[in-house]
Write an enzyme that holds these catalytic residues in place. Structure first.
Site, mmCIF file in Angstrom:
data_model
loop_
_atom_site.group_PDB
_atom_site.id
_atom_site.type_symbol
_atom_site.label_atom_id
_atom_site.label_comp_id
_atom_site.label_asym_id
_atom_site.label_seq_id
_atom_site.Cartn_x
_atom_site.Cartn_y
_atom_site.Cartn_z
ATOM 1 N N HIS A 461 -14.219 62.586 61.572
ATOM 2 C CA HIS A 461 -14.221 61.401 62.441
ATOM 3 C C HIS A 461 -15.616 60.758 62.453
ATOM 4 O O HIS A 461 -15.766 59.564 62.184
ATOM 5 C CB HIS A 461 -13.799 61.822 63.856
ATOM 6 C CG HIS A 461 -13.816 60.705 64.859
ATOM 7 N ND1 HIS A 461 -12.676 60.101 65.310
ATOM 8 C CD2 HIS A 461 -14.832 60.086 65.488
ATOM 9 C CE1 HIS A 461 -12.989 59.151 66.188
ATOM 10 N NE2 HIS A 461 -14.304 59.127 66.306
ATOM 11 N N GLU A 462 -16.615 61.555 62.769
ATOM 12 C CA GLU A 462 -17.970 61.008 62.858
ATOM 13 C C GLU A 462 -18.449 60.529 61.499
ATOM 14 O O GLU A 462 -19.198 59.560 61.393
ATOM 15 C CB GLU A 462 -18.939 62.042 63.455
ATOM 16 C CG GLU A 462 -18.591 62.497 64.880
ATOM 17 C CD GLU A 462 -18.365 61.345 65.862
ATOM 18 O OE1 GLU A 462 -18.938 60.257 65.668
ATOM 19 O OE2 GLU A 462 -17.595 61.526 66.834
ATOM 20 N N HIS A 465 -17.332 56.996 60.964
ATOM 21 C CA HIS A 465 -18.266 56.037 61.571
ATOM 22 C C HIS A 465 -19.493 55.875 60.673
ATOM 23 O O HIS A 465 -20.005 54.768 60.488
ATOM 24 C CB HIS A 465 -18.747 56.549 62.937
ATOM 25 C CG HIS A 465 -17.752 56.431 64.047
ATOM 26 N ND1 HIS A 465 -17.114 55.259 64.363
ATOM 27 C CD2 HIS A 465 -17.310 57.351 64.965
ATOM 28 C CE1 HIS A 465 -16.313 55.460 65.417
ATOM 29 N NE2 HIS A 465 -16.419 56.722 65.791
ATOM 30 N N HIS A 468 -18.970 53.507 57.922
ATOM 31 C CA HIS A 468 -18.970 52.129 58.409
ATOM 32 C C HIS A 468 -20.409 51.580 58.422
ATOM 33 O O HIS A 468 -20.655 50.422 58.103
ATOM 34 C CB HIS A 468 -18.364 52.120 59.819
ATOM 35 C CG HIS A 468 -17.751 50.819 60.256
ATOM 36 N ND1 HIS A 468 -17.179 50.673 61.486
ATOM 37 C CD2 HIS A 468 -17.638 49.613 59.656
ATOM 38 C CE1 HIS A 468 -16.721 49.431 61.618
ATOM 39 N NE2 HIS A 468 -17.000 48.771 60.521
HETATM 40 ZN ZN LIG Z 1 -15.438 57.732 67.360
#
Ligand SMILES: [Zn+2]
Length: 672
Positions: A461-462, A465, A468
């Site tokens: 998940h991290e 990010h 991104h």
């Molecule tokens: Zn998040």
């Protein structure tokens, strides 16, 4: 003595020279950065030339260069490696930064220039990206009160300053409660605990200076303790301590702060002419209005609660079979759910755990990024802010892309949870600035460090990010990386979690910590088959938190948030054996700052899209399909906030999704 924060960083990749930065450097560096920013803004506002995009908007983009640099270092350290000096600085900086930002939005000459550009925007010959930055700058000034006058403007400035102070206090109180509590375990108290939990508890004991194992309030230790400890009394004690964070009375109690924060937010919205804080906050999000948020949450709530109620019946029967003639309590749920998972899916966390080594999961995240986007990762031998933090250089086709820092282990100086931040954001204005991106997690240390499957998802998940930020390709820093609508920002992160479920990724990277053997295919299949197991519980604890957050901000502020929380839970029929994922006194998403206030629903809003976005890969039969990956990068991961989120998503997928993919992904589409 020189101040390392104020020097030109002649270091590899311009990394902050952590070894030479002393805590005493931060206050003078912050003062210098604010002075530099003020001077730059004064020059822009006093420019005798007619406003142009370059002399006003672009110049404003560069005004806070030094501030971004100093704050980038400071806020990473104060979150990941706090100490009393940094705590004190954080309290000192909060009102200073709030005053600085109010000073800029209240600068009438500056706003007159921005407003003039805004009125003439169609005739300025702007590129799409410039038009977007002008639009967002103008909007942000208006929403910050630039168009207000007199007493209303002064009051708004006071309100914002007080909110900054309260948010910092909330965070620090929570960290204090988490740091202080632990429960020592004697040999008798270890009953039911698998080796990996005992080993993590011993490591936690060492960190706390204790002779034996302890349970702390770190999620990656307390959750497995609640899953496995057969001692109902100890589970209750640990659970009560965990859920009492921020409400233990005394100096660290957060309850009064939450009431004041909610009242000030409501006042802020009123001053700006909005019906409620939620209406103000959601105006710029994809959802647009409180009603749209409520509609989504309630569409998910009903099937989730039905599933949870049915599950509670099964778990209660197991409790009674154990000879406990009592109602199922919140500290029982995880324990009996784990037993049931073993019985129904033949899936045992302790059997799974050796296959999820931290280093192998980092490699899995990197490898997936290599296959999707051609990124390569090379370990860097550089001094960082803590010995547990590690850095990699990220390249593509031999060109530098970013520096990625991973700081994975729990420690007393780190706030709880997991997050991604950029110590430096990508932009092209004023030179090709490449990002420095940090992932911070709270995994229990061990040798080797073994993750739960949930932990591994958090890592992915991290890292989503981080992608991104790393793949960002825009000119202006204000729309770079994750500078997007809050309910869109969880799309790249939640989408990336799907690659951990790709069988080929597990086969390659989920290897036994001792033997090195790949995960047996039967175990892998059982793991994937149980992916929606206990989703009623998980959805209920999340949606309840999101609805409480929404209710807090959708209407007049409650004078007693704890009573208001109870009223919301009663109204929606919260199952008795489940509590909110984050109760009000430790709901950092909502009270540590404005980031997720009236915004905790964002994860679910993004999930509607992530389920649908991964389906784009599934539909072409290849989780690494190059054409789909290229579209994902072009329209979403590199685009930052360069267009409205629904436009970006539609460009990627050709349409917007409905809620069905989410319900299906959670196994809640079959609930009656
Ligand atoms: Zn998040």
């Amino acid at each position: 003595m020189t101040n390392a924060l104020l020097e030109i960083w002649d270091t590899p990749f311009g990394l902050p020279p952590f070894a030479r930065i002393r805590d005493a450097d931060f206050a003078p560096a912050m003062a210098a950065a604010l002075a530099e920013g003020r001077a730059a803004v004064a020059v822009i506002a006093a420019n005798p030339e007619r406003p142009t995009f370059a002399n006003t908007i672009a110049a404003l983009e560069l005004a806070d260069d030094l501030l971004d640099r100093v704050a980038g270092v400071f806020y990473n350290l104060s979150g990941a490696d706090a100490n009393p000096a940094r705590d004190a600085l954080q309290r000192e900086f909060a009102p200073m930064l709030s005053a600085y930002s109010s000073e800029i939005t209240n600068n009438a000459a500056l706003f007159a220039r921005i407003d003039d550009l805004w009125r003439r925007r169609e005739g300025l010959g702007l590129t799409d990206e410039e038009m977007r930055v002008l639009t967002l700058t103008h909007r942000s000034f208006v929403r910050s009160g630039a168009a207000l006058e007199g007493a209303a403007r002064e009051r708004l400035t006071e309100v914002k300053s007080r909110l900054a102070v309260l948010g910092t206090a909330f965070t620090q109180n929570l960290l204090a409660d988490e740091r202080d509590w632990f429960m020592a375990l004697s040999e008798d108290d270890l009953d039911g605990l698998p080796d990996f939990v005992v080993s993590a508890a011993r490591e936690a004991g060492r960190e706390k200076g204790q002779p034996g194992p302890v349970v702390t309030l770190s999620r990656s230790l307390i959750v497995p303790f609640l899953q496995f400890s057969s001692r109902r009394d100890l589970r209750e004690r640990a659970y009560r301590a965990w859920t009492a964070r921020g409400m233990n009375g005394g100096a660290s109690d957060n309850r009064a702060l939450t009431a004041e924060i909610l009242a000030l937010r409501a006042e802020r919205a009123t001053l700006l002419g909005y019906e409620s804080f939620a209406a103000y906050k959601l105006e710029t999000e994809m959802a647009g209005s409180p009603k749209a948020v409520r509609d989504l949450l309630m569409a998910v709530w009903e099937p989730a609660r039905a599933q949870a109620d049915a599950d509670a019946g099964r778990l209660t029967a197991m409790l009674h079979d154990d000879g406990v003639n009592d109602a199922l309590a919140p500290w029982d749920w995880r324990y009996y759910s784990e037993k049931r998972r073993l019985a129904e899916h033949d899936l045992d966390e302790a059997e799974l755990k050796p296959y999820f080594q931290l280093d192998a999961m980092i490699a899995a995240a990197f490898d997936s990024a290599a296959r999707l986007f051609g990124l390569e990762f090379r370990p860097l031998d550089v001094a960082l802010y803590h010995p547990d933090a590690r850095a990699w250089e990220v390249t593509r086709g031999g060109s530098h892309v970013a520096v990625f820092i991973g700081d994975y282990f729990a420690r007393g100086s780190k706030r709880s949870g997991a997050w991604c931040s950029a110590m430096r954001s990508q932009r092209k204005l004023g030179g090709d600035v490449r990002p420095i991106v940090v992932n911070v997690c709270n995994f229990a240390k061990g040798d080797p460090c073994l993750l739960s499957y949930d932990d591994a998802r958090t890592l992915f998940h991290e890292f989503g990010h981080a992608l991104h930020h790393m793949l960002s390709n825009v000119t202006y820093g204000s729309i770079s990386g994750t500078s997007v609508a809050r309910d869109f920002v969880e799309l790249p992160s939640q989408l990336y979690e799907h690659w951990l479920e790709v069988p080929a990724v597990l086969d390659r990277h989920a290897r036994h910590a001792v033997t090195g053997a790949p995960i047996p295919s039967s175990l892998r299949d059982r793991l994937l088959a149980a992916r929606t197991y206990d989703m009623g519980f998980q959805t209920v604890e999340y949606v309840a938190s999101a609805l409480v957050d929404l209710d807090f901000h959708d209407g007049p502020a409650p004078s007693d948030p704890i009573a208001a929380e109870a009223a919301t839970l009663a109204r929606i029929g919260m199952p008795a054996a489940i509590t909110m994922r984050h109760a009000t006194p430790h709901f950092a998403h909502v009270f540590s700052g404005d980031g997720y206030s009236a915004g905790y629903y964002s994860y679910m809003w993004s999930e509607v899209m992530d389920a649908d976005a991964f389906a784009a890969f599934e539909e072409v039969g290849d989780p690494f399909d190059p054409a789909t990956a290229a579209r994902l990068e072009r329209f979403i991961l590199s685009a930052g906030g360069s267009a409205e989120a629904d436009q970006l998503y539609t460009a990627f997928r050709g349409r917007m999704p409905g809620v069905e993919a989410l319900l299906k992904g959670r196994g809640l589409d079959r609930v009656a």
